[in-house]
Write a protein that holds these residues in place. Structure first.
Motif, PDB file in Angstrom:
ATOM      1  N   PRO A 131      25.573  34.721 -33.246  1.00 44.79           N
ATOM      2  CA  PRO A 131      25.793  36.110 -33.871  1.00 44.79           C
ATOM      3  C   PRO A 131      26.769  36.851 -33.116  1.00 44.79           C
ATOM      4  O   PRO A 131      27.115  36.672 -32.142  1.00 44.79           O
ATOM      5  N   ALA A 132      26.834  38.169 -33.827  1.00 45.27           N
ATOM      6  CA  ALA A 132      27.833  39.240 -33.383  1.00 45.27           C
ATOM      7  C   ALA A 132      27.142  39.530 -31.958  1.00 45.27           C
ATOM      8  O   ALA A 132      27.913  40.008 -30.993  1.00 45.27           O
ATOM      9  N   ALA A 133      25.837  39.648 -32.009  1.00 47.48           N
ATOM     10  CA  ALA A 133      25.139  40.385 -30.725  1.00 47.48           C
ATOM     11  C   ALA A 133      23.787  39.511 -30.845  1.00 47.48           C
ATOM     12  O   ALA A 133      23.083  39.371 -31.861  1.00 47.48           O
ATOM     13  N   GLY A 134      23.245  39.276 -29.692  1.00 51.02           N
ATOM     14  CA  GLY A 134      22.064  38.732 -29.605  1.00 51.02           C
ATOM     15  C   GLY A 134      21.679  37.163 -29.598  1.00 51.02           C
ATOM     16  O   GLY A 134      22.796  36.529 -28.795  1.00 51.02           O
ATOM     17  N   PHE A 135      20.612  36.706 -30.208  1.00 52.63           N
ATOM     18  CA  PHE A 135      20.493  35.322 -30.163  1.00 52.63           C
ATOM     19  C   PHE A 135      19.849  34.865 -31.453  1.00 52.63           C
ATOM     20  O   PHE A 135      19.293  35.459 -32.210  1.00 52.63           O
ATOM     21  N   ASP A 136      19.789  33.405 -31.770  1.00 51.93           N
ATOM     22  CA  ASP A 136      19.077  32.852 -32.878  1.00 51.93           C
ATOM     23  C   ASP A 136      17.873  31.982 -32.377  1.00 51.93           C
ATOM     24  O   ASP A 136      17.754  31.488 -31.189  1.00 51.93           O
ATOM     25  N   VAL A 137      16.759  31.786 -33.147  1.00 49.93           N
ATOM     26  CA  VAL A 137      15.909  31.383 -33.124  1.00 49.93           C
ATOM     27  C   VAL A 137      15.759  30.144 -34.222  1.00 49.93           C
ATOM     28  O   VAL A 137      15.356  30.776 -35.440  1.00 49.93           O
ATOM     29  N   PRO A 138      15.857  28.928 -34.132  1.00 48.24           N
ATOM     30  CA  PRO A 138      15.912  28.044 -35.216  1.00 48.24           C
ATOM     31  C   PRO A 138      14.594  27.981 -35.899  1.00 48.24           C
ATOM     32  O   PRO A 138      13.643  27.964 -35.160  1.00 48.24           O
ATOM     33  N   LEU A 139      14.607  27.680 -37.512  1.00 48.17           N
ATOM     34  CA  LEU A 139      13.702  27.648 -38.004  1.00 48.17           C
ATOM     35  C   LEU A 139      13.614  26.161 -38.672  1.00 48.17           C
ATOM     36  O   LEU A 139      12.484  25.412 -38.945  1.00 48.17           O
ATOM     37  N   GLY A 140      14.648  25.705 -39.263  1.00 47.00           N
ATOM     38  CA  GLY A 140      14.592  24.410 -39.889  1.00 47.00           C
ATOM     39  C   GLY A 140      16.193  24.093 -40.421  1.00 47.00           C
ATOM     40  O   GLY A 140      16.470  24.877 -41.012  1.00 47.00           O
ATOM     41  N   TRP A 141      16.410  22.825 -40.328  1.00 49.49           N
ATOM     42  CA  TRP A 141      17.600  22.376 -40.826  1.00 49.49           C
ATOM     43  C   TRP A 141      17.342  21.879 -42.447  1.00 49.49           C
ATOM     44  O   TRP A 141      16.304  21.415 -42.697  1.00 49.49           O
ATOM     45  N   SER A 142      18.442  22.119 -43.162  1.00 52.61           N
ATOM     46  CA  SER A 142      18.212  21.744 -44.632  1.00 52.61           C
ATOM     47  C   SER A 142      18.391  20.257 -44.608  1.00 52.61           C
ATOM     48  O   SER A 142      18.919  19.803 -43.559  1.00 52.61           O
ATOM     49  N   PRO A 143      17.674  19.362 -45.607  1.00 52.05           N
ATOM     50  CA  PRO A 143      17.517  17.967 -45.553  1.00 52.05           C
ATOM     51  C   PRO A 143      18.777  17.259 -45.118  1.00 52.05           C
ATOM     52  O   PRO A 143      18.782  16.007 -44.763  1.00 52.05           O
TER      53      PRO A 143
ATOM     54  N   ALA B 104      18.305  27.371 -41.034  1.00 49.37           N
ATOM     55  CA  ALA B 104      18.002  28.454 -41.186  1.00 49.37           C
ATOM     56  C   ALA B 104      17.421  29.129 -39.940  1.00 49.37           C
ATOM     57  O   ALA B 104      16.653  28.119 -39.191  1.00 49.37           O
ATOM     58  N   ALA B 105      17.644  30.289 -39.429  1.00 48.36           N
ATOM     59  CA  ALA B 105      17.161  30.942 -38.024  1.00 48.36           C
ATOM     60  C   ALA B 105      16.872  32.072 -38.406  1.00 48.36           C
ATOM     61  O   ALA B 105      17.374  32.971 -39.113  1.00 48.36           O
TER      62      ALA B 105
ATOM     63  N   VAL C  67      11.838  39.507 -44.717  1.00 50.50           N
ATOM     64  CA  VAL C  67      11.994  38.123 -45.410  1.00 50.50           C
ATOM     65  C   VAL C  67      11.236  37.073 -44.484  1.00 50.50           C
ATOM     66  O   VAL C  67      11.620  37.137 -43.186  1.00 50.50           O
ATOM     67  N   VAL C  68      10.604  36.255 -44.966  1.00 49.98           N
ATOM     68  CA  VAL C  68      10.022  34.848 -44.248  1.00 49.98           C
ATOM     69  C   VAL C  68      10.519  33.595 -44.668  1.00 49.98           C
ATOM     70  O   VAL C  68      10.897  33.598 -46.031  1.00 49.98           O
ATOM     71  N   PHE C  69      11.028  32.761 -44.064  1.00 50.61           N
ATOM     72  CA  PHE C  69      11.349  31.463 -44.185  1.00 50.61           C
ATOM     73  C   PHE C  69       9.970  30.665 -44.627  1.00 50.61           C
ATOM     74  O   PHE C  69       9.313  30.422 -43.613  1.00 50.61           O
ATOM     75  N   LEU C  70      10.070  29.779 -45.860  1.00 46.77           N
ATOM     76  CA  LEU C  70       8.939  28.973 -45.991  1.00 46.77           C
ATOM     77  C   LEU C  70       9.504  27.666 -45.602  1.00 46.77           C
ATOM     78  O   LEU C  70       8.606  26.543 -45.581  1.00 46.77           O
ATOM     79  N   GLY C  71      10.787  27.206 -46.106  1.00 42.86           N
ATOM     80  CA  GLY C  71      11.213  25.839 -45.764  1.00 42.86           C
ATOM     81  C   GLY C  71      12.405  25.593 -46.871  1.00 42.86           C
ATOM     82  O   GLY C  71      13.086  26.338 -47.402  1.00 42.86           O
ATOM     83  N   TRP C  72      12.716  24.162 -46.736  1.00 40.58           N
ATOM     84  CA  TRP C  72      13.967  23.692 -47.704  1.00 40.58           C
ATOM     85  C   TRP C  72      13.411  23.023 -48.678  1.00 40.58           C
ATOM     86  O   TRP C  72      12.380  22.042 -48.610  1.00 40.58           O
ATOM     87  N   TRP C  73      14.013  22.863 -50.072  1.00 36.96           N
ATOM     88  CA  TRP C  73      13.461  21.807 -50.906  1.00 36.96           C
ATOM     89  C   TRP C  73      14.699  21.313 -51.848  1.00 36.96           C
ATOM     90  O   TRP C  73      15.717  22.261 -51.961  1.00 36.96           O
ATOM     91  N   THR C  74      14.744  20.158 -51.908  1.00 41.86           N
ATOM     92  CA  THR C  74      15.882  19.569 -52.686  1.00 41.86           C
ATOM     93  C   THR C  74      15.513  19.242 -54.033  1.00 41.86           C
ATOM     94  O   THR C  74      14.629  18.795 -54.445  1.00 41.86           O
ATOM     95  N   ASP C  75      16.205  20.098 -54.779  1.00 41.21           N
ATOM     96  CA  ASP C  75      15.969  20.050 -56.513  1.00 41.21           C
ATOM     97  C   ASP C  75      16.350  18.742 -56.801  1.00 41.21           C
ATOM     98  O   ASP C  75      17.517  18.765 -57.443  1.00 41.21           O
ATOM     99  N   GLU C  76      15.399  17.876 -56.867  1.00 47.11           N
ATOM    100  CA  GLU C  76      15.957  16.315 -57.700  1.00 47.11           C
ATOM    101  C   GLU C  76      15.341  16.269 -58.698  1.00 47.11           C
ATOM    102  O   GLU C  76      14.424  16.989 -59.209  1.00 47.11           O
TER     103      GLU C  76
END
Length: 390
Positions: free
Chosen positions: A328-340, A346-347, A381-390
């Protein structure tokens, strides 16, 4: 802890509470739903007539009602609403750490509940493909996130009554419930994951530290697998193939105590470290998540004194050295989940230096190619996850 935790950044809550042996109590966030008690559709979570697109699933907070939306990874501003969620004023959902296909599990204080941390919460299942919701229980503990089996057939949650805590299995199709384990403890039991072999993994915190245990979803006596830490271990994630777990635990390094990534196999509870972690600075680490292939883990780290830091991807077999994602431009990231598909992480991105001073927060999508896209909304905003629209 504040009665209305929306005002406090979720990571700040999680880290402060973890030091008080309640690391998994935060964040008390989003999502309820007004649907009836009928079963959620399509337990496989595959949907119908989809595009195969990788979709971010998120919720935007409102004082009494949250919106649940999906958005493509490459344009998170192009959002489609899939459900509305009512909740007690100032409160919301505590989601499972991972979705199962199109299914998301969460606990929430209903609109008429007493707005306190120890009020009985409801356990819900949401199908983002159809927007249908199913209420599975009314006696959940809001401070322990539920876990959803990856095939979407079972949800496990915690109930509490005084010092007695129980881990309860719910069969999604039949709605039958079964208590898998009960303990009287002043500390905590936390469901961790459901393995492909049909075991519930759970952690138990005591004065001696954190132990990892397993119990069959069919019932029986629990088995001790690992003494994870003499302190509080948290942020557990099961590997894609179900053979190992990653987690964060405190260790003394460079004349300070910092939370660091640990990895343990489930066969014999053998502790291992990512092979490419040698030489990684002795700094605080956050939110380890597995890459989709299972051979590497991405972990956040505190910012340096004079510069922001990107999350690191570490391989387990030493086939490659650490890889830093765009910072990021400043600070740090906390990972939440990779897309499939492994292209987008997402972080939570913070503009402060570390957990003691996290600063302001926003949800961010980070491409493996280096691009960063903020997910902005009128409120939290809260992250719930990733979904692949198949």
């Amino acid at each position: 802890m504040m009665a209305t935790p929306r005002r406090t950044p979720p990571l700040r809550l999680a880290l402060l509470v973890s030091l008080a042996l309640l690391a998994l109590a935060a964040p008390a966030l989003y999502l309820a739903g007004r649907g009836g008690d009928g079963p959620a559709s399509d337990p496989s979570g595959t949907g119908t007539g989809g595009s195969g697109e990788q979709l971010l699933v998120l919720a935007v907070f409102g004082p009494n009602v949250d919106e649940i939306l999906v958005a493509p990874a490459d344009d998170p501003s192009d959002r489609t609403a899939v459900a509305r969620a009512e909740h007690a004023p100032g409160w919301g959902i505590h989601p499972a750490p991972e979705m199962a296909g199109a299914l998301a599990a969460y606990t929430v204080l209903p609109p008429d509940a007493r707005p306190e941390r120890d009020s009985p919460a409801e356990l819900w299942l949401l199908d983002v493909a159809s927007g249908e919701r199913a209420r599975l229980a009314r006696d959940a503990d809001l401070l322990a996130a539920p876990v959803l089996a990856r095939d979407g057939t079972v949800v496990v949650y915690r109930t509490s009554s005084g010092s007695e805590q129980s881990l309860v299995r719910v069969d999604v199709a039949s709605r039958t419930r079964r208590v898998l384990y009960t303990a009287s403890t002043p500390f905590g039991l936390f469901p961790v994951a459901v393995t492909p072999a049909g075991d519930l993994l759970f952690s138990q915190i005591s004065g001696a530290g954190t132990g990892l245990h397993a119990v069959s979803l069919q019932g029986g006596e629990p088995r001790a697998l690992l003494r994870a830490s003499p302190h509080v271990a948290r942020d557990w994630r099961l590997s894609p193939d179900g053979s190992a777990l990653s987690y964060i635990a405190p260790v003394p390094l460079a004349e300070r105590v910092v939370h660091r990534l640990h990895v343990a196999t489930l066969a014999g509870g053998e502790a291992i470290r990512p092979a490419s972690s040698a030489g990684v600075a002795a700094t605080e680490q956050y939110g380890p998540v597995w890459r989709p292939g299972g051979g590497a883990i991405t972990v956040g780290r505190e910012a340096a004194a004079s510069a922001a830091t990107g999350a690191l991807t570490l391989t387990l077999d030493g086939s490659a050295g650490p890889t830093e994602l765009a910072a990021p431009a400043a600070g740090f990231d906390v990972p939440l989940g990779w897309s499939p598909d492994g292209r987008t992480l997402a972080a939570r991105s913070f503009d402060g230096r570390n957990s003691a001073d996290p600063g302001m927060e926003e949800l961010t999508l980070i491409d493996a190619s280096g691009a960063r896209r903020a997910v902005r909304a009128r409120s939290q905003v809260v992250f719930l996850g990733w979904w692949t629209d198949e």
